[in-house]
Design a protein around this motif. Structure first.
Motif, short mmCIF file in Angstrom:
data_model
loop_
_atom_site.label_atom_id
_atom_site.label_comp_id
_atom_site.label_asym_id
_atom_site.label_seq_id
_atom_site.Cartn_x
_atom_site.Cartn_y
_atom_site.Cartn_z
N GLU A 90 0.86 -1.19 0.00
CA GLU A 90 0.00 0.00 0.00
C GLU A 90 0.89 1.24 0.00
O GLU A 90 1.81 1.34 -0.79
CB GLU A 90 -0.96 -0.04 1.19
CG GLU A 90 -2.12 -0.99 1.01
CD GLU A 90 -3.22 -0.75 2.02
OE1 GLU A 90 -4.37 -0.53 1.59
OE2 GLU A 90 -2.95 -0.80 3.23
N GLU A 133 -0.64 2.34 7.97
CA GLU A 133 -1.93 2.74 8.55
C GLU A 133 -1.81 3.98 9.41
O GLU A 133 -2.63 4.88 9.35
CB GLU A 133 -2.48 1.56 9.38
CG GLU A 133 -3.90 1.74 9.86
CD GLU A 133 -4.94 1.29 8.85
OE1 GLU A 133 -6.14 1.41 9.15
OE2 GLU A 133 -4.56 0.82 7.76
N TRP A 169 -4.31 6.65 7.90
CA TRP A 169 -5.68 6.33 8.29
C TRP A 169 -5.88 6.16 9.79
O TRP A 169 -6.96 5.81 10.22
CB TRP A 169 -6.12 5.03 7.60
CG TRP A 169 -6.13 5.14 6.12
CD1 TRP A 169 -7.04 5.81 5.34
CD2 TRP A 169 -5.18 4.56 5.21
NE1 TRP A 169 -6.71 5.69 4.01
CE2 TRP A 169 -5.58 4.92 3.89
CE3 TRP A 169 -4.05 3.77 5.36
CZ2 TRP A 169 -4.87 4.52 2.76
CZ3 TRP A 169 -3.34 3.37 4.25
CH2 TRP A 169 -3.75 3.74 2.97
N SER A 177 -2.33 -4.43 11.37
CA SER A 177 -3.63 -5.07 11.58
C SER A 177 -4.69 -4.33 10.80
O SER A 177 -4.45 -3.25 10.25
CB SER A 177 -3.98 -5.07 13.08
OG SER A 177 -4.11 -3.74 13.57
N ARG A 178 -5.88 -4.90 10.75
CA ARG A 178 -7.01 -4.32 10.01
C ARG A 178 -8.26 -4.40 10.89
O ARG A 178 -8.31 -5.22 11.82
CB ARG A 178 -7.23 -5.07 8.69
CG ARG A 178 -7.65 -6.50 8.87
CD ARG A 178 -7.64 -7.27 7.54
NE ARG A 178 -8.20 -8.62 7.71
CZ ARG A 178 -7.53 -9.65 8.20
NH1 ARG A 178 -6.29 -9.49 8.60
NH2 ARG A 178 -8.11 -10.84 8.31
N GLN A 207 -11.74 -5.48 12.37
CA GLN A 207 -12.46 -6.75 12.38
C GLN A 207 -13.95 -6.47 12.62
O GLN A 207 -14.32 -5.99 13.69
CB GLN A 207 -11.92 -7.68 13.45
CG GLN A 207 -12.52 -9.07 13.45
CD GLN A 207 -11.79 -9.99 14.41
OE1 GLN A 207 -11.43 -9.58 15.51
NE2 GLN A 207 -11.56 -11.23 14.01
N THR A 213 -15.16 2.02 8.97
CA THR A 213 -14.19 1.57 9.96
C THR A 213 -13.30 2.79 10.24
O THR A 213 -13.65 3.91 9.89
CB THR A 213 -13.36 0.38 9.42
OG1 THR A 213 -12.64 0.80 8.26
CG2 THR A 213 -14.27 -0.80 9.10
N ARG A 263 -10.78 3.75 8.77
CA ARG A 263 -10.31 4.41 7.55
C ARG A 263 -11.30 5.47 7.08
O ARG A 263 -10.91 6.61 6.83
CB ARG A 263 -10.03 3.38 6.46
CG ARG A 263 -8.78 2.55 6.76
CD ARG A 263 -8.19 1.95 5.51
NE ARG A 263 -6.87 1.38 5.78
CZ ARG A 263 -6.03 0.97 4.85
NH1 ARG A 263 -6.37 1.05 3.57
NH2 ARG A 263 -4.85 0.47 5.17
N ARG A 286 -9.55 -5.55 16.13
CA ARG A 286 -8.61 -5.62 15.02
C ARG A 286 -8.20 -7.07 14.79
O ARG A 286 -8.25 -7.91 15.70
CB ARG A 286 -7.34 -4.81 15.33
CG ARG A 286 -7.56 -3.38 15.77
CD ARG A 286 -7.89 -2.46 14.63
NE ARG A 286 -6.81 -2.31 13.67
CZ ARG A 286 -6.91 -1.52 12.60
NH1 ARG A 286 -8.03 -0.83 12.37
NH2 ARG A 286 -5.90 -1.41 11.74
N ASN A 322 -2.76 -8.65 10.09
CA ASN A 322 -2.56 -8.82 8.64
C ASN A 322 -1.54 -9.91 8.39
O ASN A 322 -0.44 -9.68 7.88
CB ASN A 322 -2.11 -7.49 8.01
CG ASN A 322 -3.25 -6.51 7.88
OD1 ASN A 322 -4.39 -6.89 7.66
ND2 ASN A 322 -2.94 -5.23 8.03
#
Length: 483
Positions: free
Chosen positions: A44, A49, A53, A154-155, A157, A171, A173, A278, A281
């Motif tokens: 990315e 992140e 974001w 992480s992203r 969840q 979320t 972002r 979270r 990833n």
């Protein structure tokens, strides 16, 4: 700097880093300082992140909200606040600090330390090997002589709730890169992200409904969440504690969303945001090729070397090891691990004992965290509940900020509270928590005291300047001596 897309050849480096966020950048920098060659892989934006974001945009957006709130606490200043925030300028400020989501500056920094940047998806392909696939499909194999460092973060969840996909939820972002203020915003989750986003969007003019299963900021001392809930309610937010969402409906993607709660009530909003946890990833980075479970958090030792893997070559830093999902803590781990990688590569001794040069001891004993809510919340170390659960013999000492004249001068009718948790056997601090306007700037003093295990007998000689908010230390220490 290599930004390789078409070259099919392989390359060998001392260290290969997956992820070019702050954590990946720090381990790369430390490895380069040790004289090692480094490849950094990012699919990315370089900066990750945090830069685009999370930490940076959220704090850029929150600062105007908090600044106005603080001005309104001071007579003479509050009269100058005659209008609403200029949201266009607030969003422009955010855009400036995220460099309009242009990562060229951070990419240049990677080059400046002498590391090579490979843009594409990195996937482990057996011990010490990574295959990078570019957006165009070209593949390149990178081989690591000494270490592969996973810093993929992480992203969000999302919970498995009927209708959640059709609701098109925000979320973190969309919560930080949106430039439109929804009239009504429902936020699900009372942790750090949910609490900060509630503060932000309520301050920007949205009517926020904050839904939390338990106390706000539940990992901190209970008084923090109570003060925050009261403050948000006074600002006009609808704070509901102990509530869960059972289903969502949004027949028209451009229309309102309806949330049905576990008590049968409903909330209608123009947008809904989930801040409910979270996930690492690690689901698509090839962990299966080395016998690890894809999508798992990675268990590490004190040097951030992954446990249970032969050969001592895989490191996991930052969010992926699940120790503390905080940028500054991940950077600390990265610096420590980078030094350990350098020492091992040189055949030098590794100092991985508690508080050693290659040990991430603070992960267990002195993790600092700040939430830029209104009031601010800041804590380091253990809460009273955590300390008691760990078997320490403790004393809990509390003090209100309004006892300190410095706090009173900082804000008229200053509302805030502080707590320190004392280990009675060693007479040192196990944890400190502050809640109140401006307390984020108090936290490092507490972090030094906790990490340094400063005896309270000595700490009382650290004089707080008059009249400052830091006078709270005098009242905490005095209360400890009286009790």
């Amino acid at each position: 700097m290599n930004e390789t897309h078409e070259d099919q050849a392989g390359s060998t480096y001392d260290v290969v880093v997956l992820g070019a966020g702050p954590v990946g950048q720090n381990v790369a920098d430390r490895a380069r300082t040790a004289g090692l060659t480094v490849a950094v892989v990012e699919h990315e934006l370089v900066g990750g992140e945090c830069s685009y974001w999370a930490c940076v945009p959220s704090k850029a957006l929150l600062r105007p909200v908090i600044a106005v709130a603080n001005a309104r606490r001071v007579d003479g200043a509050r009269q100058a606040v005659t209008g609403a925030l200029d949201t266009a300028r607030v969003f422009a400020r955010r855009d400036h600090y995220v460099t309009d989501w242009d990562d060229s500056g951070q990419a240049k920094w990677v080059k400046s330390i002498g590391a090579d940047l490979f843009r594409g998806h990195g996937r482990i392909d057996g011990p010490r090997r990574v295959i990078v696939t570019s957006d165009q499909g070209a593949r390149r194999t990178l081989t690591a002589r000494h270490a592969v460092a996973v810093a993929t973060g992480s992203r969000p969840q999302l919970p498995d709730i009927p209708g959640i996909q059709e609701a098109h939820p925000w979320t973190n972002r969309l919560g930080t890169d949106s430039s439109t203020v929804p009239g009504r915003l429902a936020i699900v989750g009372g942790g750090g992200v949910g609490a900060e986003m509630a503060t932000l969007w309520q301050g920007l003019g949205s009517h926020v409904t904050l839904l939390a299963r338990r106390n706000l900021l539940p990992r901190l001392e209970p008084f923090v969440g109570e003060l925050l809930a009261e403050s948000l309610s006074r600002s006009g937010a609808d704070v509901r504690i102990g509530r869960q969402v059972t289903s969502l409906t949004r027949p028209d993607p451009a229309g309102p969303v309806t949330l049905t709660l576990d008590d049968g009530s409903q909330v209608e909003a123009d947008e809904v945001m989930f801040a409910t946890g979270r996930a690492p990833n690690t689901h698509d980075i090839g962990l299966d090729t080395v016998g690890l479970t894809p999508g798992s958090w990675l268990d590490v030792d004190t040097t951030c070397l992954v446990n249970g893997l032969a050969g001592g070559w895989l490191y996991a830093l930052g969010d992926v090891n699940h120790r503390a999902l905080l940028t500054h803590q991940g950077k600390y781990q990265a610096r420590t691990a980078g030094d350990a990688i350098g020492a091992r590569a040189a055949g030098s001794p590794v100092d991985d004992a508690a508080w050693g040069d290659h040990a991430t001891t603070a992960d267990q004993h002195a993790v600092p965290q700040v939430f830029f809510t209104d009031p601010e919340a800041a804590a380091v170390g253990l809460t009273a509940e955590q300390a008691a659960g760990a078997g320490f013999r403790i004393k809990v000492v509390d003090a209100d900020f309004n006892a300190a004249q410095g706090a009173d001068l900082y804000a008229d009718d200053y509302q805030g509270h502080a707590r320190m948790v004392v280990d009675l056997d060693r007479e040192i601090l196990l944890g400190v928590t502050f809640a109140g306007p401006g307390v984020s700037e108090l936290l490092h003093s507490a972090t030094v005291a906790v990490a340094g295990q400063v005896p309270l007998k000595r700490l009382r000689h650290a004089i707080a300047c008059f009249p400052t908010v830091s006078e709270i230390w005098l009242f905490l220490l005095a209360a400890y001596r009286r009790e």
